[in-house]
Design an enzyme around this catalytic site. Sequence first.
Site, PDB file in Angstrom:
ATOM      1  N   TYR A 135       0.803  -1.142   0.042  1.00  0.00           N
ATOM      2  CA  TYR A 135      -0.081  -0.044   0.002  1.00  0.00           C
ATOM      3  C   TYR A 135       0.871   1.073   0.055  1.00  0.00           C
ATOM      4  O   TYR A 135       0.273   2.315  -0.080  1.00  0.00           O
ATOM      5  CB  TYR A 135      -0.971  -0.044   1.312  1.00  0.00           C
ATOM      6  CG  TYR A 135      -2.197  -1.033   1.237  1.00  0.00           C
ATOM      7  CD1 TYR A 135      -2.084  -2.172   1.027  1.00  0.00           C
ATOM      8  CD2 TYR A 135      -3.471  -0.594   0.892  1.00  0.00           C
ATOM      9  CE1 TYR A 135      -2.947  -3.212   0.931  1.00  0.00           C
ATOM     10  CE2 TYR A 135      -4.409  -1.171   0.666  1.00  0.00           C
ATOM     11  CZ  TYR A 135      -4.362  -2.733   0.777  1.00  0.00           C
ATOM     12  OH  TYR A 135      -5.315  -3.318   0.659  1.00  0.00           O
ATOM     13  N   LYS A 182       3.874 -13.967   6.262  1.00  0.00           N
ATOM     14  CA  LYS A 182       4.073 -15.049   5.247  1.00  0.00           C
ATOM     15  C   LYS A 182       5.913 -14.889   5.024  1.00  0.00           C
ATOM     16  O   LYS A 182       6.533 -15.094   3.948  1.00  0.00           O
ATOM     17  CB  LYS A 182       3.723 -14.387   3.584  1.00  0.00           C
ATOM     18  CG  LYS A 182       4.039 -15.347   2.598  1.00  0.00           C
ATOM     19  CD  LYS A 182       2.939 -16.382   2.708  1.00  0.00           C
ATOM     20  CE  LYS A 182       3.059 -17.415   1.370  1.00  0.00           C
ATOM     21  NZ  LYS A 182       2.113 -18.754   1.637  1.00  0.00           N
ATOM     22  N   ASP A 215      -1.616 -17.945   5.006  1.00  0.00           N
ATOM     23  CA  ASP A 215      -2.432 -18.884   4.474  1.00  0.00           C
ATOM     24  C   ASP A 215      -3.110 -19.788   5.180  1.00  0.00           C
ATOM     25  O   ASP A 215      -4.340 -20.009   5.445  1.00  0.00           O
ATOM     26  CB  ASP A 215      -1.770 -19.314   3.233  1.00  0.00           C
ATOM     27  CG  ASP A 215      -0.303 -19.862   3.397  1.00  0.00           C
ATOM     28  OD1 ASP A 215       0.265 -18.976   4.223  1.00  0.00           O
ATOM     29  OD2 ASP A 215       0.241 -20.779   2.583  1.00  0.00           O
ATOM     30  N   ASP A 239      -5.662  -6.607   5.223  1.00  0.00           N
ATOM     31  CA  ASP A 239      -7.080  -6.463   4.747  1.00  0.00           C
ATOM     32  C   ASP A 239      -7.921  -7.451   4.308  1.00  0.00           C
ATOM     33  O   ASP A 239      -9.166  -7.601   4.210  1.00  0.00           O
ATOM     34  CB  ASP A 239      -6.592  -5.530   3.431  1.00  0.00           C
ATOM     35  CG  ASP A 239      -7.631  -5.028   2.610  1.00  0.00           C
ATOM     36  OD1 ASP A 239      -8.747  -4.969   3.069  1.00  0.00           O
ATOM     37  OD2 ASP A 239      -7.331  -4.575   1.416  1.00  0.00           O
TER      38      ASP A 239
END
Length: 497
Positions: A135, A182, A215, A239
């Site tokens: 972002y 991640k 995930d 988000d």
Amino acid sequence: MSNLRRHAVTIIPGDGVGPEVALATRRILDAAAARAGVAFDWEEAEAGASVFLKGDQTGVPQATRDSIERTRVALKGPLETPVGFGEKSANVTLRKLFETYANVRPARELPGIPTRYKGEGIDMVIVRENIEDLYAGIEHLQSHDVAQAVKLITRKGSEKIIRFAYELALRENRKKVTTASKANILKFTEGMFKRIGEELAAEYAPIEANHLIIDNVAHQMVKDPAQFDVIVATNLHGDIISDLASGLVGGLGFASSANYGDEVAIFEAVHGSAPKYAGKNVINPTALVLSATMMLRHIGELDLADQVEDAVLATLEDGKALPQDVVRQQGGDVEAAVSTTGFTDAVIENLGRGPTSVPTAASRPRATSVKPHPRWVDGEKRLAEVGPATVLGVDIFVESLLSPAEIGTKLAALSGPNFNLRMVSSRGVVVWPKAAPAFDHVGFFRARFIARDETQAVSNEELLALVTRVAGVAQWVHLEKLRSWGGEEGFTRAAGE
Ligand code: NAP
């Protein structure tokens, strides 16, 4: 002289259904305030589509910025982002202008709202970093057909948001903070976030801490959502999982959020402008009303916040006046639904009542505003701690339609006395000197040059001379210095390197 407690608040009705949900929220807050000896001085301000249409490319006019600077608190309806004209989202601009670095999105089971997880006791808060990551909006075309975005993660930004999550957990008497990342793939960006999560976990020891790969968080949230308490994540991941969380408890009609900075806080529903419902008086205003309860706690009106929240919960629990998205979820006839105004009236009538099937707001630990003490070290001290960087070489990114063997051979010949061409890669996979078995040409390569004498730092002059030589055979697009700190390399290896 009036004894009213007054609060100035900037209200941005926004686009689409925004004005309807903003009006509903304002009516409920004014009614509750009148019962409690409180008054709001609403400063109505513009942002979003109407502003873009007037030719203001930021979507946030100066008068709106001035109002928020004055009041330090904004309640905001959804803002439309024009697609495809290069304009930045006015929402993102607002968050960045006021450095509201912490996006907080609670997801809790609500009475009267049928969901697949009814009765499991979902009650979690997603804390999303709100400024950095993809972002940051740093995007470049590397060639006409190769696009790149920079995923920017900083130690300070990560520490601020993770600390915020722990402080929120303390204030709301929550038991567990899950850092989601991640880090298994993105060793430096997400890896930094994970490491800082682990460092801070020790500092907040009574709170249970764990780390999950993002995930797996998505998987676990669908399988067993009640296991989560507070989840903290980088911007994009936060988000996505916060929308997932809102889907678990009834959907966007109920998803509230707050954006906190050190100086300013902006409260808004998670949903957008839902243009197909605009002006029809059918939209569910609950999401913005619940966001407004977060605002009330932030400005210290704790009882008022509880009163409004309890009236909403009682209205949903009663089930006599429900907006159409809820009636639809219940499998009922939408003709039986009430309008936005009808629902708002019912909430106002219920002020002073609370739900009976779930705990009332007043009986739960109450979070006020969270302002963690900054403990990050200043730049100079940090530099002294980590020591100077050693330049080991450079990655030169080039646009080229040559084959990997051709480009590799040409670039290797330009290495000169100071460098070795260690490898050429395409999309992170080595294609020279080793050929990649399933290479697919995209017209863009990375050439990694490493200093021949690894004990000697490379000078800027040597690097620039190399880049000038490369420019003779290929269009170079960008450079990354390869540096190390205390012997630790600050760059990842390509697959096969
Ligand atoms: P959206 O406006 O959130 O609407 C998507 C769907 O969500 C609606 O069609 C509706 O579903 C449901 N929904 C949204 N708000 C609801 C509410 N209050 N009550 C009940 N259901 C609700 O998403 P979008 O259509 O993708 O985006 C429209 C515009 O909003 C875009 O310009 C986008 O950029 C902007 N946006 C702004 C913000 C913000 O200001 N923070 C956030 C997201 C999007 P059903 O069709 O199933 O009834």
